[in-house]
Design a protein around this motif. Structure first.
Motif, mmCIF file in Angstrom:
data_model
loop_
_atom_site.group_PDB
_atom_site.id
_atom_site.type_symbol
_atom_site.label_atom_id
_atom_site.label_comp_id
_atom_site.label_asym_id
_atom_site.label_seq_id
_atom_site.Cartn_x
_atom_site.Cartn_y
_atom_site.Cartn_z
ATOM 1 N N LEU A 33 0.751 -1.313 -0.028
ATOM 2 C CA LEU A 33 0.004 0.076 -0.155
ATOM 3 C C LEU A 33 0.764 1.291 0.040
ATOM 4 O O LEU A 33 0.462 2.255 -0.763
ATOM 5 C CB LEU A 33 -0.973 0.106 1.103
ATOM 6 C CG LEU A 33 -2.043 -0.878 1.250
ATOM 7 C CD1 LEU A 33 -2.790 -0.886 2.370
ATOM 8 C CD2 LEU A 33 -2.981 -0.754 -0.165
ATOM 9 N N LEU A 34 1.901 1.191 0.762
ATOM 10 C CA LEU A 34 2.970 2.352 0.922
ATOM 11 C C LEU A 34 3.536 2.681 -0.508
ATOM 12 O O LEU A 34 3.519 3.897 -0.860
ATOM 13 C CB LEU A 34 3.910 2.335 1.981
ATOM 14 C CG LEU A 34 3.266 2.722 3.323
ATOM 15 C CD1 LEU A 34 4.454 2.430 4.206
ATOM 16 C CD2 LEU A 34 2.984 4.160 3.373
ATOM 17 N N ALA A 35 3.977 1.564 -1.089
ATOM 18 C CA ALA A 35 4.438 1.658 -2.327
ATOM 19 C C ALA A 35 3.368 2.291 -3.320
ATOM 20 O O ALA A 35 4.108 3.161 -4.274
ATOM 21 C CB ALA A 35 5.026 0.337 -2.892
ATOM 22 N N PHE A 36 2.151 1.835 -3.297
ATOM 23 C CA PHE A 36 1.550 2.135 -4.197
ATOM 24 C C PHE A 36 1.166 3.777 -4.293
ATOM 25 O O PHE A 36 1.170 4.437 -5.061
ATOM 26 C CB PHE A 36 0.189 1.281 -4.241
ATOM 27 C CG PHE A 36 -0.928 1.893 -5.146
ATOM 28 C CD1 PHE A 36 -0.862 1.550 -6.604
ATOM 29 C CD2 PHE A 36 -2.124 2.580 -4.415
ATOM 30 C CE1 PHE A 36 -2.003 1.967 -7.201
ATOM 31 C CE2 PHE A 36 -3.240 3.090 -5.322
ATOM 32 C CZ PHE A 36 -3.155 2.739 -6.853
ATOM 33 N N VAL A 37 0.803 4.225 -2.849
ATOM 34 C CA VAL A 37 0.768 5.441 -2.777
ATOM 35 C C VAL A 37 1.939 6.416 -3.059
ATOM 36 O O VAL A 37 1.739 7.453 -3.696
ATOM 37 C CB VAL A 37 0.460 5.741 -1.125
ATOM 38 C CG1 VAL A 37 0.474 7.177 -0.819
ATOM 39 C CG2 VAL A 37 -0.785 5.083 -0.865
ATOM 40 N N PHE A 38 2.939 5.916 -2.870
ATOM 41 C CA PHE A 38 4.233 6.716 -3.219
ATOM 42 C C PHE A 38 4.389 6.708 -4.818
ATOM 43 O O PHE A 38 4.733 7.744 -5.471
ATOM 44 C CB PHE A 38 5.461 6.350 -2.884
ATOM 45 C CG PHE A 38 5.741 6.329 -1.175
ATOM 46 C CD1 PHE A 38 5.317 7.717 -0.746
ATOM 47 C CD2 PHE A 38 5.924 5.456 -0.537
ATOM 48 C CE1 PHE A 38 5.505 7.998 0.541
ATOM 49 C CE2 PHE A 38 6.350 5.871 1.076
ATOM 50 C CZ PHE A 38 5.840 7.052 1.668
ATOM 51 N N PHE B 241 9.356 8.185 -6.680
ATOM 52 C CA PHE B 241 9.774 7.125 -7.105
ATOM 53 C C PHE B 241 10.774 6.508 -5.893
ATOM 54 O O PHE B 241 10.974 5.484 -5.955
ATOM 55 C CB PHE B 241 10.125 7.032 -8.418
ATOM 56 C CG PHE B 241 8.997 7.337 -9.455
ATOM 57 C CD1 PHE B 241 8.459 6.326 -9.713
ATOM 58 C CD2 PHE B 241 9.086 8.398 -10.128
ATOM 59 C CE1 PHE B 241 7.261 6.431 -10.521
ATOM 60 C CE2 PHE B 241 7.808 8.774 -11.050
ATOM 61 C CZ PHE B 241 7.040 7.510 -11.161
ATOM 62 N N LYS B 242 11.638 7.588 -5.427
ATOM 63 C CA LYS B 242 12.692 7.431 -4.551
ATOM 64 C C LYS B 242 12.268 6.563 -3.353
ATOM 65 O O LYS B 242 12.645 5.475 -2.608
ATOM 66 C CB LYS B 242 13.499 8.417 -4.208
ATOM 67 C CG LYS B 242 14.430 8.957 -5.530
ATOM 68 C CD LYS B 242 15.207 10.204 -5.004
ATOM 69 C CE LYS B 242 15.759 10.479 -6.145
ATOM 70 N NZ LYS B 242 16.667 11.764 -5.951
ATOM 71 N N LEU B 243 11.017 7.088 -2.799
ATOM 72 C CA LEU B 243 10.289 6.512 -1.750
ATOM 73 C C LEU B 243 9.680 5.358 -1.795
ATOM 74 O O LEU B 243 9.616 4.291 -1.007
ATOM 75 C CB LEU B 243 9.660 7.472 -0.908
ATOM 76 C CG LEU B 243 9.975 8.689 -0.411
ATOM 77 C CD1 LEU B 243 8.935 9.705 -0.004
ATOM 78 C CD2 LEU B 243 10.869 8.374 0.945
ATOM 79 N N MET B 244 9.186 4.985 -3.140
ATOM 80 C CA MET B 244 8.755 3.973 -3.601
ATOM 81 C C MET B 244 9.660 2.645 -3.658
ATOM 82 O O MET B 244 9.440 1.770 -3.065
ATOM 83 C CB MET B 244 7.827 3.988 -5.011
ATOM 84 C CG MET B 244 7.313 2.739 -5.232
ATOM 85 S SD MET B 244 6.834 2.644 -7.427
ATOM 86 C CE MET B 244 8.516 2.533 -7.922
#
Length: 87
Positions: free
Chosen positions: A15-20, A26-29
């Motif tokens: 979920l966090l990857a999708f939100v980022f 993209f760096k946070l993802m």
């Protein structure tokens, strides 16, 4: 990790990857995905930071015992130190 905790942590990572991804971070993802890969690796292999820490502590303890035996240190009493730490 407990089975349910493992699944929940993977869902949170996804979920966090999708939100980022949606917010163009993209760096946070990539960072969140790297954490997810580490969670999967640690779960599958059993290599965790606490396991490594325990191995290092056991190694230091063994070295201290060997040192006192090889050098003839009379004042080092392992049982006394364990008792003081436990109190």
């Amino acid at each position: 990790m407990d089975g349910s905790l493992y699944i929940i942590s993977l869902i949170v990572v996804v979920l966090l990857a999708f939100v980022f991804y949606r917010s163009n971070s993209f760096k946070l993802m990539l960072l969140v995905l790297a954490v997810g890969v580490y969670i999967i690796y640690a779960h599958k292999s059993g290599n965790t930071p606490s396991k490594v820490k325990n191995e290092i502590i056991e190694s230091i303890d063994k070295s201290a015992k060997d040192f006192s035996k090889s050098r003839g240190v009379k004042k080092y009493d392992e049982e006394k130190i364990k008792k003081e730490v436990a109190d």
